[in-house]
Design an enzyme around this catalytic site. Structure first.
Site, PDB file in Angstrom:
ATOM      1  N   GLY A  32       0.792  -1.220   0.000  1.00  0.00           N
ATOM      2  CA  GLY A  32       0.000   0.000   0.000  1.00  0.00           C
ATOM      3  C   GLY A  32       0.823   1.268   0.000  1.00  0.00           C
ATOM      4  O   GLY A  32       0.290   2.352  -0.200  1.00  0.00           O
ATOM      5  N   CYS A 241     -27.300  -9.376 -17.251  1.00  0.00           N
ATOM      6  CA  CYS A 241     -26.657  -8.981 -18.505  1.00  0.00           C
ATOM      7  C   CYS A 241     -27.575  -9.350 -19.673  1.00  0.00           C
ATOM      8  O   CYS A 241     -28.114 -10.453 -19.744  1.00  0.00           O
ATOM      9  CB  CYS A 241     -25.323  -9.703 -18.636  1.00  0.00           C
ATOM     10  SG  CYS A 241     -24.581  -9.558 -20.274  1.00  0.00           S
ATOM     11  N   CYS A 244     -25.549 -12.346 -21.841  1.00  0.00           N
ATOM     12  CA  CYS A 244     -25.252 -13.677 -21.292  1.00  0.00           C
ATOM     13  C   CYS A 244     -26.121 -14.003 -20.087  1.00  0.00           C
ATOM     14  O   CYS A 244     -26.032 -15.098 -19.543  1.00  0.00           O
ATOM     15  CB  CYS A 244     -23.770 -13.789 -20.923  1.00  0.00           C
ATOM     16  SG  CYS A 244     -23.319 -12.925 -19.428  1.00  0.00           S
ATOM     17  N   CYS A 266     -22.383  -7.109 -19.567  1.00  0.00           N
ATOM     18  CA  CYS A 266     -21.198  -7.284 -18.738  1.00  0.00           C
ATOM     19  C   CYS A 266     -20.095  -6.339 -19.218  1.00  0.00           C
ATOM     20  O   CYS A 266     -19.834  -6.250 -20.422  1.00  0.00           O
ATOM     21  CB  CYS A 266     -20.660  -8.710 -18.841  1.00  0.00           C
ATOM     22  SG  CYS A 266     -21.697  -9.925 -18.055  1.00  0.00           S
ATOM     23  N   CYS A 272     -18.259 -12.457 -20.377  1.00  0.00           N
ATOM     24  CA  CYS A 272     -19.525 -12.528 -21.086  1.00  0.00           C
ATOM     25  C   CYS A 272     -19.441 -13.543 -22.239  1.00  0.00           C
ATOM     26  O   CYS A 272     -20.338 -14.368 -22.425  1.00  0.00           O
ATOM     27  CB  CYS A 272     -19.874 -11.147 -21.621  1.00  0.00           C
ATOM     28  SG  CYS A 272     -21.607 -10.920 -22.024  1.00  0.00           S
TER      29      CYS A 272
END
Lengths: 293, 258
Positions: A32, A241, A244, A266, A272
């Site tokens: 980080g 979606c 899909c 998606c 997808c």
């Protein structure tokens, strides 16, 4: 081959890659923490992924398989040109399949398919400093990181709730890494924040213009900041979606006509497509029999 | 008042090259006591205040502060983390210009709540309730809580700055010309408010001002500065009614009588 001039493997010279690898090692050692590095001019404008490209160039080897996504898609300008760049300068295998890739360079998304041990996810970062818009002085933000003074980050979340009634930050949502450094996960939607937590893949972040590299090693604790009475939540979508039929993936709105029509698909194109190959169909998907004619 | 001082200042000096900022200042401040530092422009008042509040490193001398565990610590031997923690919990600093002490781009509620969040408060409802309470105590209407300070008048900004500083129940507040730049009626209200808060909360305060009326209203004790030196110190009423040092006599006699 009759080329007069050739590129070094993966464009950057070996000394530069060495310098970047040292920064990456330091970043992995302090999860980080933003490590400064001597960012190079790349043959693309700032904001197009110069940081991510340098990190990828420093870690890629001849046996790697590269996938590049932009907003989850493999076929947008940024993704196509960076993929072509490494095909040309490193002659590595490229793929659009998340599972086949060893290095995935991304702008703004984490793939829907779970990442595996050994994979590296490289983020393109525009502004690495999570405190930047609250505290403009770099000297001060560095001091705040050093002394772990992160109250200001919550001031931003407080402002969100005061103005909107809920935490309205939807992307670049601040996280705390391994209980120490507060980090900007780059402009990924907060939908992807939980995927960073305890991920088996190595996550590297490169900011070219700001000259910073930071990292999340595999299996590292990544916690999204929140309030006790306003806990962190990810986006949800009211419909699946349209192509899909996936529920629970991150969706993009696609405009269909000028009469207000749109569909939700998606954002991760590979996810997808794999689903459609397996026979999943959304309500706007083309009929495979008709498409074959 | 406790029998131990809160702040012990010993032979504090600050030089700007060969120029004197303040020299050989020694005094003690007790809990609940309001001390005014008065003098003309350039007499070293603000330099002294900044040296006391660890905003400016002194050239010589020491400043000791009695922490909440009753141990005296030399402020310039604290680590930076301890010093910054002290500054945002046990201390307050009220700037002459509120824009220096406020975050102008976040709401009034967040300005008051920032210190709470900095010490680890993570409950939005409680932070907001405390902020609302404090806005009330400094006479800012509750419905202004989500407005930014840039939409506030000068007097409101100054009151907001005071609320922001007092929310963590500090024991010592530094004020640099808290009423400077405000018109007379707003000054009077602010002074009244400050006097009430200081006595209600038992705050110790060091107030820098060039305005003897402010010193008279707010402070128990005062120090008169001239050219970086303390020329006279004593109870406020005594100094103002019976000035001993020639400079103080000049200062007191130069107040305009209306």
């Amino acid at each position: 081959m009759t080329e007069l001039a050739t590129y070094n493997f993966a464009y950057l010279d070996e000394q530069t890659k060495r310098m970047i690898r040292r920064a990456i090692l330091k970043a992995i050692a302090i999860p980080g923490y933003q490590v400064p590095f001597a960012s190079r001019e790349m043959p693309m404008p700032y904001g197009w992924g110069t940081g991510g490209v340098q990190v990828t160039a420093a870690v890629i080897g001849p046996k790697d398989t590269l996938k590049v996504i932009d907003q989850g898609a493999d076929d947008t300008t940024n993704a196509v040109s960076i993929r072509a760049f490494f095909q040309k300068t490193a002659n590595v295998r490229v793929t659009t399949r998340t599972a086949e890739a060893t290095i995935i360079q991304t702008r703004h998304r984490i793939p829907e398919a779970a990442l595996q041990t050994g994979q590296i996810l490289v983020y393109q970062v525009p502004i690495p400093e999570p405190l930047r818009f609250l505290e403009p002085r770099e000297t001060e933000t560095r001091k705040m990181h050093a002394l772990e003074e992160y109250g200001l980050m919550h001031v931003k979340l407080y402002e969100d709730i005061a103005r909107h009634g809920h935490i309205a930050t939807t992307y670049a949502y601040p996280v705390k890494v391994e209980g120490r450094y507060v980090m900007d996960p780059s402009p990924t939607p907060k939908f992807d924040n939980p995927k960073m937590h305890n991920s088996p893949a190595l996550q590297l972040f490169g900011a070219g213009r700001e000259k910073r590299i930071y990292a999340i090693p595999p299996y590292t604790e990544v916690v999204s900041l929140d309030f006790e009475d306003h806990p962190f939540e990810i986006q949800t979508f009211s419909q699946p979606c349209a192509l899909c039929g996936a529920k629970g993936s991150y969706l993009d709105e696609v405009i269909l006509d000028d009469k207000g029509g749109s569909m939700f698909v998606c954002s991760d194109t590979d996810f997808c497509e794999v689903r459609q190959e397996k026979g999943h169909r959304g309500h706007l998907a083309a009929n495979p029999a008709e498409a074959a004619e | 008042m406790s029998d131990l001082p809160l702040l012990k200042v010993n032979a504090l000096s600050k030089f700007y090259g060969s120029r004197i900022g303040c020299q050989n200042v020694t005094f003690e401040l007790w809990p609940g006591e309001v001390l005014a530092i008065v003098g003309e422009s350039g007499s070293g008042k603000t330099t002294l205040l900044n040296c006391l509040a660890t905003r400016l490193a002194p050239s010589a001398g020491s400043v000791e502060y009695r922490m909440r565990d009753s141990q005296f610590r030399d402020l310039y031997r604290l680590s930076e983390a301890e010093r910054r923690f002290l500054m945002r919990t046990d201390w307050g600093f009220v700037h002459q210009n509120p824009a220096d002490g406020l975050r102008m781009t976040v709401s009034a509620g967040a300005n008051v709540g920032e210190r709470l969040m900095a010490v680890g408060d993570r409950h939005y409802g409680k932070i907001r309730a405390t902020a609302t309470d404090w806005l009330g105590r400094v006479e800012i209407a509750e419905d202004r809580i989500d407005d930014q300070p840039r939409a506030f008048s000068g007097g409101m900004r100054q009151r907001l700055q005071i609320a922001r500083n007092l929310v963590t129940n500090p024991r010592l507040v530094f004020m640099d010309e808290p009423t400077g730049g405000l018109d007379v009626s707003v000054q009077a209200r602010l002074l009244d408010l400050l006097r009430g808060l200081v006595s209600d909360l038992g705050l110790a305060a060091i107030v820098v001002t060039h305005d003897l009326a402010v010193a008279r209203l707010l402070s128990h004790r005062m120090m008169v500065m001239k050219d970086g030196h303390i020329v006279e110190t004593g109870l406020t009423d005594r100094v103002l009614d019976d000035p001993q040092a020639p400079y103080t006599q000049l200062l007191v006699s130069s107040i305009l009588q209306v």
